[in-house]
Design a protein around this motif. Structure first.
Motif, PDB file in Angstrom:
ATOM      1  N   UNK A   1       0.868  -1.170   0.000  1.00 13.39           N
ATOM      2  CA  UNK A   1       0.000   0.000   0.000  1.00 13.39           C
ATOM      3  C   UNK A   1       0.905   1.221   0.000  1.00 13.39           C
ATOM      4  N   UNK A   2       0.367   2.303  -0.491  1.00 20.55           N
ATOM      5  CA  UNK A   2       1.083   3.576  -0.463  1.00 20.55           C
ATOM      6  C   UNK A   2       0.255   4.516   0.397  1.00 20.55           C
ATOM      7  N   UNK A   3       0.874   5.049   1.432  1.00 21.69           N
ATOM      8  CA  UNK A   3       0.221   5.993   2.331  1.00 21.69           C
ATOM      9  C   UNK A   3       1.034   7.279   2.321  1.00 21.69           C
ATOM     10  N   UNK A   4       0.405   8.349   1.844  1.00 25.30           N
ATOM     11  CA  UNK A   4       1.068   9.651   1.763  1.00 25.30           C
ATOM     12  C   UNK A   4       2.435   9.561   1.090  1.00 25.30           C
ATOM     13  N   UNK A   5       2.514   8.779   0.034  1.00 22.75           N
ATOM     14  CA  UNK A   5       3.737   8.659  -0.747  1.00 22.75           C
ATOM     15  C   UNK A   5       4.721   7.635  -0.232  1.00 22.75           C
ATOM     16  N   UNK A   6       4.457   7.047   0.918  1.00 27.98           N
ATOM     17  CA  UNK A   6       5.345   6.049   1.511  1.00 27.98           C
ATOM     18  C   UNK A   6       4.848   4.654   1.138  1.00 27.98           C
ATOM     19  N   UNK A   7       5.688   3.873   0.471  1.00 26.25           N
ATOM     20  CA  UNK A   7       5.323   2.515   0.072  1.00 26.25           C
ATOM     21  C   UNK A   7       5.578   1.584   1.257  1.00 26.25           C
ATOM     22  N   UNK A   8       4.540   0.822   1.601  1.00 30.12           N
ATOM     23  CA  UNK A   8       4.644  -0.138   2.701  1.00 30.12           C
ATOM     24  C   UNK A   8       4.233  -1.505   2.193  1.00 30.12           C
ATOM     25  N   UNK A   9       4.843  -2.532   2.756  1.00 29.95           N
ATOM     26  CA  UNK A   9       4.509  -3.904   2.385  1.00 29.95           C
ATOM     27  C   UNK A   9       4.152  -4.664   3.660  1.00 29.95           C
TER      28      UNK A   9
ATOM     29  N   UNK B   1      -4.093   7.257   0.245  1.00 28.12           N
ATOM     30  CA  UNK B   1      -3.850   5.818   0.352  1.00 28.12           C
ATOM     31  C   UNK B   1      -4.292   5.132  -0.932  1.00 28.12           C
ATOM     32  N   UNK B   2      -3.458   4.208  -1.384  1.00 29.01           N
ATOM     33  CA  UNK B   2      -3.807   3.372  -2.535  1.00 29.01           C
ATOM     34  C   UNK B   2      -3.178   2.000  -2.334  1.00 29.01           C
ATOM     35  N   UNK B   3      -3.939   0.974  -2.655  1.00 31.31           N
ATOM     36  CA  UNK B   3      -3.438  -0.398  -2.547  1.00 31.31           C
ATOM     37  C   UNK B   3      -2.545  -0.717  -3.743  1.00 31.31           C
ATOM     38  N   UNK B   4      -1.648  -1.635  -3.527  1.00 26.97           N
ATOM     39  CA  UNK B   4      -0.712  -2.028  -4.576  1.00 26.97           C
ATOM     40  C   UNK B   4      -1.392  -2.547  -5.823  1.00 26.97           C
ATOM     41  N   UNK B   5      -2.500  -3.293  -5.682  1.00 29.70           N
ATOM     42  CA  UNK B   5      -3.164  -3.840  -6.874  1.00 29.70           C
ATOM     43  C   UNK B   5      -3.896  -2.758  -7.676  1.00 29.70           C
ATOM     44  N   UNK B   6      -4.068  -1.570  -7.097  1.00 30.13           N
ATOM     45  CA  UNK B   6      -4.676  -0.461  -7.832  1.00 30.13           C
ATOM     46  C   UNK B   6      -3.637   0.399  -8.547  1.00 30.13           C
ATOM     47  N   UNK B   7      -2.355   0.138  -8.277  1.00 26.79           N
ATOM     48  CA  UNK B   7      -1.285   0.915  -8.901  1.00 26.79           C
ATOM     49  C   UNK B   7      -1.046   0.457 -10.332  1.00 26.79           C
TER      50      UNK B   7
ATOM     51  N   UNK C   1      -1.449   9.584 -14.448  1.00 24.52           N
ATOM     52  CA  UNK C   1      -1.226  10.955 -13.980  1.00 24.52           C
ATOM     53  C   UNK C   1      -1.945  11.211 -12.654  1.00 24.52           C
ATOM     54  N   UNK C   2      -3.176  10.732 -12.553  1.00 20.64           N
ATOM     55  CA  UNK C   2      -3.929  10.907 -11.304  1.00 20.64           C
ATOM     56  C   UNK C   2      -3.267  10.111 -10.187  1.00 20.64           C
ATOM     57  N   UNK C   3      -2.840   8.911 -10.493  1.00 21.23           N
ATOM     58  CA  UNK C   3      -2.136   8.092  -9.509  1.00 21.23           C
ATOM     59  C   UNK C   3      -0.879   8.810  -9.019  1.00 21.23           C
ATOM     60  N   UNK C   4      -0.159   9.444  -9.924  1.00 14.90           N
ATOM     61  CA  UNK C   4       1.039  10.183  -9.547  1.00 14.90           C
ATOM     62  C   UNK C   4       0.677  11.366  -8.660  1.00 14.90           C
ATOM     63  N   UNK C   5      -0.416  12.051  -8.975  1.00 19.79           N
ATOM     64  CA  UNK C   5      -0.871  13.149  -8.119  1.00 19.79           C
ATOM     65  C   UNK C   5      -1.229  12.636  -6.726  1.00 19.79           C
ATOM     66  N   UNK C   6      -1.798  11.447  -6.656  1.00 19.88           N
ATOM     67  CA  UNK C   6      -2.160  10.850  -5.366  1.00 19.88           C
ATOM     68  C   UNK C   6      -0.921  10.513  -4.546  1.00 19.88           C
ATOM     69  N   UNK C   7       0.074   9.945  -5.184  1.00 19.01           N
ATOM     70  CA  UNK C   7       1.245   9.457  -4.457  1.00 19.01           C
ATOM     71  C   UNK C   7       2.363  10.491  -4.317  1.00 19.01           C
TER      72      UNK C   7
END
Length: 139
Positions: free
Chosen positions: A13-21, A37-43, A59-65
């Motif tokens: 998952x990515x939380x505020x730009x930080x990738x966590x596993x 927040x975005x889950x890895x399978x949505x990336x 582009x939207x994903x990049x704006x999110x992360x």
């Protein structure tokens, strides 16, 4: 309202730009405050952004992360979304407008969610086009 995530083993998952596993076990995480927040399978990987909808999604994903790039990306996202409006019929055009509204409200995850049906439809269209023997008819 808190967000409850159930993470599969090794899920990212990515939380505020930080990738966590996640570890090797299933875990439940409760996020009590707002975060991007975005889950890895949505990336979407950059190399997979080869179609018009996928490019906007990326582009939207990049704006999110990447909060540091949002100010620069939002105008480009809105232009790309506007270019999609005439491409889809009335039943899918609403998804484009919905995504644009969410981008304007800085709710990037919901904008991504609005584009997912369009990505699926776009894949169907390109798959059908690849199977069409239009080159043989021209010969």
């Amino acid at each position: 309202m808190a967000l409850k995530l159930t993470l599969k083993p090794q899920e990212r998952i990515v939380v505020n730009g930080c990738v966590m596993r996640n570890s090797s076990r299933r875990h439940v995480m409760v996020i009590e405050t707002h975060g991007d927040i975005i889950r890895g399978h949505d990336l979407l990987e950059e190399g997979d952004a080869a179609t018009p909808v996928a490019q906007v999604y990326f582009l939207i994903q990049t704006a999110l992360t990447r909060a540091d790039l949002r100010k620069k990306l939002v105008p480009a996202i809105q232009v790309k979304l506007a270019e999609l409006v005439p491409v889809f019929g009335a039943e899918r055009r609403g998804n484009v407008f919905e995504a644009a509204n969410y981008v304007s409200a800085s709710d990037y995850y919901k904008a991504l969610r609005a584009l997912r049906p369009l990505m699926k439809r776009e894949q169907e269209i390109f798959a059908a086009a690849a199977q069409t023997p239009y080159l043989e008819a021209a010969e």
